[in-house]
Design an enzyme around this catalytic site. Structure first.
Site, mmCIF file in Angstrom:
data_model
loop_
_atom_site.group_PDB
_atom_site.id
_atom_site.type_symbol
_atom_site.label_atom_id
_atom_site.label_comp_id
_atom_site.label_asym_id
_atom_site.label_seq_id
_atom_site.Cartn_x
_atom_site.Cartn_y
_atom_site.Cartn_z
ATOM 1 C CE LYS A 41 -0.562 -0.216 5.126
ATOM 2 N NZ LYS A 41 -1.748 0.151 6.142
ATOM 3 N NE ARG A 139 -6.097 0.347 10.675
ATOM 4 C CZ ARG A 139 -5.146 0.057 10.492
ATOM 5 N NH1 ARG A 139 -4.131 1.129 10.269
ATOM 6 N NH2 ARG A 139 -4.780 -1.141 9.956
ATOM 7 C CG HIS A 169 -3.460 -4.537 11.722
ATOM 8 N ND1 HIS A 169 -2.279 -4.900 11.453
ATOM 9 C CD2 HIS A 169 -2.933 -3.080 11.935
ATOM 10 C CE1 HIS A 169 -1.243 -4.234 11.111
ATOM 11 N NE2 HIS A 169 -1.557 -2.989 11.641
ATOM 12 N NE ARG A 223 -2.389 -7.939 7.654
ATOM 13 C CZ ARG A 223 -3.107 -8.227 8.835
ATOM 14 N NH1 ARG A 223 -3.599 -9.327 8.798
ATOM 15 N NH2 ARG A 223 -2.872 -7.853 10.206
ATOM 16 C CE1 TYR A 269 11.490 32.710 -0.660
ATOM 17 C CE2 TYR A 269 11.562 30.335 -0.456
ATOM 18 C CZ TYR A 269 11.198 31.702 -1.097
ATOM 19 O OH TYR A 269 10.744 31.543 -2.466
ATOM 20 C CB CYS A 315 13.406 26.519 -1.085
ATOM 21 S SG CYS A 315 14.915 27.668 -0.739
ATOM 22 C CG ASP A 317 10.853 23.870 -6.211
ATOM 23 O OD1 ASP A 317 10.027 23.135 -6.180
ATOM 24 O OD2 ASP A 317 10.716 25.210 -6.436
#
Ligand code: PMH
Length: 373
Positions: A41, A139, A169, A223, A269, A315, A317
């Site tokens: 997942k 859950r 689980h 799992r 910044y 920043c 990027d």
């Protein structure tokens, strides 16, 4: 798989051999007839679902588990054969698609089955269901033997749906304390004992439950998620692992600009970083939009085998690092992984981010290509 050309040097390198070896070791750890459900997942915890699924299947996993219908369809488009289980709740509207695509759904509500049934009337294949038992995770899942029998009877008396599995689980399998874990096992065992028949696949354990908490609690399948990626569910589990795990994820970029700044010059910044002396600054093309969030300011990276800090605010990027000397443009920067004797682990990032290692590869965004080797 199609190889795409990427022009930006920032990339996540995924070691499929490590994943293969981890799954092989997990397989050897289990009884021969117990199946491995590879939990892929969230794009295989950020590692890339198709490539990881391929490696896991080749190493002995037989079932793939995801969280959502869209993840399941993405996997099914690449793999025709293996069973795919959706661990989370699926919308009723997805039921006919699941039947057609042989995707197994998690069932925990009688209403859901009753409302899905008319949508399945024209399907040739039955919709396979695994009943989820909420034994203490809080859950999704049925929370009493009465609810279990109600949902069991609903499945048995409804056309086009078929009971294929029962699972639960664990909430605390990675803790040293066993009280809650034992209560969950007991409740799940009680549920199993009232079932009029045992479905094909009973499964309960995740990595921590299987590797350390109760290695014998295997039922028909286990799992595995985090261990497949070579990481430990918690420091406690890491301290008593039955065999070593090989991490598969590293994060790399390179210097795109190198300059000398003067004492008193600022970086980034807010001009929050002010050079205490004349110094060399390198710019790396990776930023918070890649998942290197601003909280990682000050985190070290590896250049030329040495640890050097990110300086100034990260920043969107790009971010800047303090270099010990001038380096050439194109010098490799390792944000997560090994360079020479030095290593920056996912666990180190998790500590800096005050979170768990699971979250780290997941937050590296889709803009960062996953490159497999
Ligand atoms: N089974 C279920 C139902 C899960 O939700 C998960 C992980 C696993 C198995 C695999 O666990 P492992 O990675 O510890 O082996 N789920 C999550 C989660 O929801 N948040 O963090 C991990």
């Amino acid at each position: 798989m199609k190889t795409q050309q990427y022009f930006r040097p920032t990339k996540a390198m995924i070691d499929l051999q490590a994943i293969h070896q981890n799954v092989k070791n997990l397989k050897e750890f289990l009884q021969p007839n117990v199946q491995i459900i590879a939990v892929v997942k969230a794009n295989a915890y950020g590692h890339g679902d198709v490539a990881v699924a391929q490696a896991a299947l080749e190493a002995g996993a037989t079932i793939l588990a995801v969280a959502t219908p869209d993840e399941a369809l993405h996997i099914r488009a690449h793999f025709e054969e293996p069973d795919i289980l959706i661990l989370g709740a699926s919308p009723i509207s997805f039921a006919p698609y699941a039947a057609q695509q042989r995707i197994i759904l998690t069932a925990f509500a009688v209403d859901w089955i009753q409302q899905a049934a008319p949508l399945l009337a024209n399907e040739t294949l039955p919709l396979r269901l695994h009943i989820k038992v909420d034994s203490g995770m809080g859950r999704i899942g049925i929370r009493s033997e009465r609810e279990l029998l109600e949902i069991y009877q609903t499945i048995q008396s409804t056309d086009h749906v078929e009971l294929d599995g029962l699972f639960t689980h664990f909430a605390t399998a990675d803790d040293e304390d066993t009280t809650h874990f034992n209560q969950q096992v007991q409740f799940f065992e009680n549920c199993l004992s009232v079932m009029p028949f045992k479905p094909r696949l009973v499964h309960a354990s995740n990595t921590a439950a299987s590797l350390v908490k109760d290695p014998h609690l295997q039922y028909d399948a286990v799992r595995y998620g985090i261990s497949m990626y070579g990481l430990s569910p918690s420091p406690y589990v890491e301290s008593i692992l039955p065999f070593p795990l090989q991490p598969a994820f590293s994060l790399e970029s390179e210097l795109v600009h190198v300059k000398q700044i003067k004492s008193g010059d600022s970086v980034g910044y807010g001009a929050t970083y002010v050079a205490p002396t004349d110094m060399w600054i390198g710019t790396i093309p990776i930023g918070y939009a890649d998942g290197v969030i601003r909280k990682l300011g000050g985190q070290e990276v590896l250049v030329d085998g040495q640890r050097i800090p990110i300086v100034g605010r990260i920043c969107m990027d790009q971010c800047m690092v303090a270099l010990p000397k001038a380096y050439a443009i194109g010098e490799k920067v390792t944000l997560i992984g090994q360079q020479g004797q030095n290593m920056i682990s996912i666990n180190e990032w998790a500590t800096k981010l005050e979170t768990i290692n699971y979250e780290v590869p997941c937050i590296i965004t889709a803009r960062v290509p996953r490159i497999y080797f």
